[in-house]
Scaffold this motif. Structure first.
Motif, short mmCIF file in Angstrom:
data_model
loop_
_atom_site.label_atom_id
_atom_site.label_comp_id
_atom_site.label_asym_id
_atom_site.label_seq_id
_atom_site.Cartn_x
_atom_site.Cartn_y
_atom_site.Cartn_z
N SER A 1 35.67 42.13 49.32
CA SER A 1 36.35 42.91 48.28
C SER A 1 35.33 43.40 47.25
N SER B 1 35.07 42.71 44.08
CA SER B 1 34.50 41.64 43.24
C SER B 1 33.45 40.83 43.99
N PHE C 1 34.82 46.45 34.03
CA PHE C 1 34.91 45.24 34.84
C PHE C 1 34.51 44.06 33.96
N PRO C 2 34.92 42.86 34.33
CA PRO C 2 34.69 41.71 33.43
C PRO C 2 33.21 41.42 33.13
N ILE D 1 39.56 45.28 33.61
CA ILE D 1 40.41 45.13 34.79
C ILE D 1 39.72 44.31 35.87
N ASN D 2 40.53 43.76 36.73
CA ASN D 2 40.03 43.07 37.91
C ASN D 2 39.48 44.14 38.86
N PRO D 3 38.22 44.05 39.24
CA PRO D 3 37.63 45.09 40.10
C PRO D 3 38.47 45.36 41.36
N ASP D 4 39.13 44.34 41.86
CA ASP D 4 39.90 44.53 43.08
C ASP D 4 41.19 45.33 42.86
N ASP D 5 41.53 45.56 41.60
CA ASP D 5 42.70 46.39 41.28
C ASP D 5 42.32 47.81 40.92
#
Lengths: 70, 509
Positions: B262, B264, B416-417, B476-480
């Motif tokens: 993924s 992330s 991204f975080p 945001i969560n990179p996977d979203d």
């Protein structure tokens, strides 16, 4: 015979090959350190490393020959 | 012979183009006859063709060496001019030029895309007074192109030479596709270069397709064959509306290509490690929808059209794998033109940011990196299409600004975080601010001191702190990311703004 050249000015951080090594197109030959980034310099053709022209810690300018592949 | 038979026989003769020996020569080089090219380009052949009989009283100049008309590509009407290199090497006479002007003026009136199939030796020197200097001379072709620019898409497929003045046709197009080995552009031929300035050089080195698509940036796309060039043009046009008044039509959305890892999982924690941005692009767009522009030129920045749930978008992405993703003069120019292209035709923009900044040092300062960077900022700032900026890893210095940073009116800035936004990275900042202190310390204490200061600095620029200050709109969560982009682009679709009121800016060029 193909020259591997520095894509930008920087310091040689890591040398991944030695003379006699077989390399594939796209393989990292040397990693430079520039603008605080690791800059992989890749072989543009398949071949055998004939000569590595730099040492770790050397400063190279854009366009300088780093290694020769044949 | 009846008059009908006479007409048929004349049409038949003109349709054959120039002498057989020139057809043979072209075949040897892998070049197709102009009418074959058009048959491949259009869905159902040419619908209308005017001035087919241009110069028909001269047997040696069928259609005066150019075909002009209208046909359909992907169901959309487009205007075309196509040189016939079997007729005096596709050179331009008075009527050739007039035909090109008229089809351009038709494209302007009907607001249809204009496609140039170029394969021409340039001006017919023998006809220069009629075709070169006057009001309806060749200069008018470029005047018309400049006027059409941004009104309708203009595409150049370069199959052969585009010499001297003729080389400006590609220059004023939105995109230039070059066939390897046959296509070339140059102001003066190698023969002229040797005579006039004493340089000995081959055509390929000086103006070949590989050089122009990798070094000069005058060409955009390198292809192996004419068929491939034509396929590229048809594919490219799918991302565009017919003109500046409309939006690209929505295509059927496709799922993203499946990958084992993924987003992330592929992004390195270490900001300084190389990372292949294509791996991220592939994970957010519809499968097989990336239509890249200037792939080989200034590869430290990626530009291309893509579909995201069927919506046409333009992607501008730093490529840390090449030159660390640092912005250079060429990458700034590449971005500037691509942004103008998308903005002109209502294609929303996605910026994927992972940039250590603009390059520094003597070489780039002498090249005018400040003025080149200013071009990129101008285009990005003026673009009124929806703009989404995603901070993937780092956004340092003017790199943040150039990649549609918060001050440049993007619809949102997502992070991204692990993103870092700062004037410069921790290593450079600590060196700059504490240089004297570091130098004064005993050698063995330096490393610990630097690390302490860098950690302090990292806390200072922590992304949650920037979110708290509302510098970024969301973490945001990179996977979203794909889901987030689909939702946001749909919402921002109706963004309707006028940048400002004036005649035009004074651009830094």
């Amino acid at each position: 015979m193909a020259d591997v050249r520095a894509s930008m000015a920087g310091n040689v951080w890591k040398i991944n090959v030695k003379p006699g090594d077989v390399v594939d197109e796209g393989q990292d030959v040397v990693i430079l350190e520039s603008m605080k980034m690791e800059i992989p310099i890749v072989a543009e053709d398949n071949g055998t490393v004939k000569e590595v022209k730099v040492a770790e810690g050397d400063f190279v300018n854009e366009g300088d020959i780093i290694a020769v592949i044949e | 012979m009846t008059s009908i038979d006479d007409l048929k026989s004349r049409v038949n003769k003109i349709e054959q183009g120039g002498q057989e020996k020139y057809h043979e020569k072209n075949k040897e080089k892998g070049k197709l006859f102009v009418r074959k090219r058009l048959a491949l380009l259009f869905d159902n052949g040419i619908d209308i063709e005017d001035a087919f009989f241009a110069n028909c009283i001269d047997d040696s100049l069928p259609s005066d060496g150019v075909v002009t008309g209208i046909g359909e590509i992907n169901g959309q009407k487009v205007c075309v001019m196509a040189n016939d290199s079997t007729v005096k090497a596709g050179s331009w006479g008075k009527r050739t030029v007039e035909k090109i002007l008229r089809i351009q003026e038709t494209a302007d009136k009907l607001e249809l895309p204009m496609i140039y199939l170029v394969d021409s030796a340039g001006a017919r020197i023998t006809d220069q007074i009629e075709m070169f200097p006057g009001r309806r001379g060749a200069g008018r072709i470029f005047h018309n192109q400049i006027k059409l620019s941004g009104r309708v898409p203009q595409i150049c497929l370069l199959f052969g030479p585009s010499a001297a003045g003729g080389a400006y046709i590609p220059a004023f197009c939105d995109i230039v596709v070059m066939v390897d080995g046959n296509a070339s552009m140059y102001l003066g031929s190698p023969r002229m270069a040797e005579k006039v300035i004493g340089e000995k050089v081959t055509l390929e080195e000086m103006g070949g397709a590989r050089m122009h698509t990798a070094v000069s940036g005058v060409g955009d796309v390198l292809v192996k064959t004419e068929e491939e060039a034509i396929q590229y043009a048809k594919r490219y046009l799918r991302y565009f509306p017919a003109n500046f008044r409309s939006r690209p039509s929505l295509a059927d959305g496709r799922e993203v290509k499946p990958f084992e890892k993924s987003i992330s999982e592929i992004i390195p924690e270490n900001q300084n490690a190389a990372f292949n941005m294509y791996d991220l692009i592939d994970r957010i767009i519809d499968e097989d929808s990336f239509c890249e522009i200037k792939k080989k030129f200034a590869a430290e920045l990626i530009t291309g059209l893509a579909l995201i749930d069927g919506r046409s978008i333009g992607i501008i992405a730093n490529q840390p794998r090449v030159k660390g993703g640092v912005l250079f003069t060429d990458s700034a120019d590449k971005a500037a033109k691509f942004i103008q292209l998308c903005d002109a035709f209502n294609i929303p923009l996605l910026f994927l940011t992972d940039v250590p900044g603009f390059m520094i040092g003597t070489k780039v300062e002498r090249e005018g990196i400040i003025r080149h960077g200013a071009k990129m900022l101008s285009s990005m700032s003026e673009a009124t299409v929806p703009k989404i900026s995603v901070i993937v890893r780092k956004a340092y210095g003017a790199g943040l600004y150039a990649m549609a940073g918060p001050a440049f009116d993007p619809d949102c800035v997502l992070a991204f975080p692990n993103a870092q936004i700062a004037v410069m990275g921790p290593e450079a900042a600590i060196n700059a601010v504490h240089a004297n202190k570091i130098a004064a310390l005993p050698e063995e204490e330096r490393a610990a001191y630097i690390k302490e200061k860098q950690d302090e600095y990292r806390r200072e620029i922590d992304i949650y702190r920037l979110a708290s200050e509302m510098v970024v709109d969301a973490i945001i969560n990179p996977d979203d990311l794909r889901k987030e982009l689909i939702t946001r682009f749909a919402i921002y679709e109706d963004r309707n703004i006028i940048f400002t009121e004036r005649k035009h800016g004074v651009y830094p060029v």
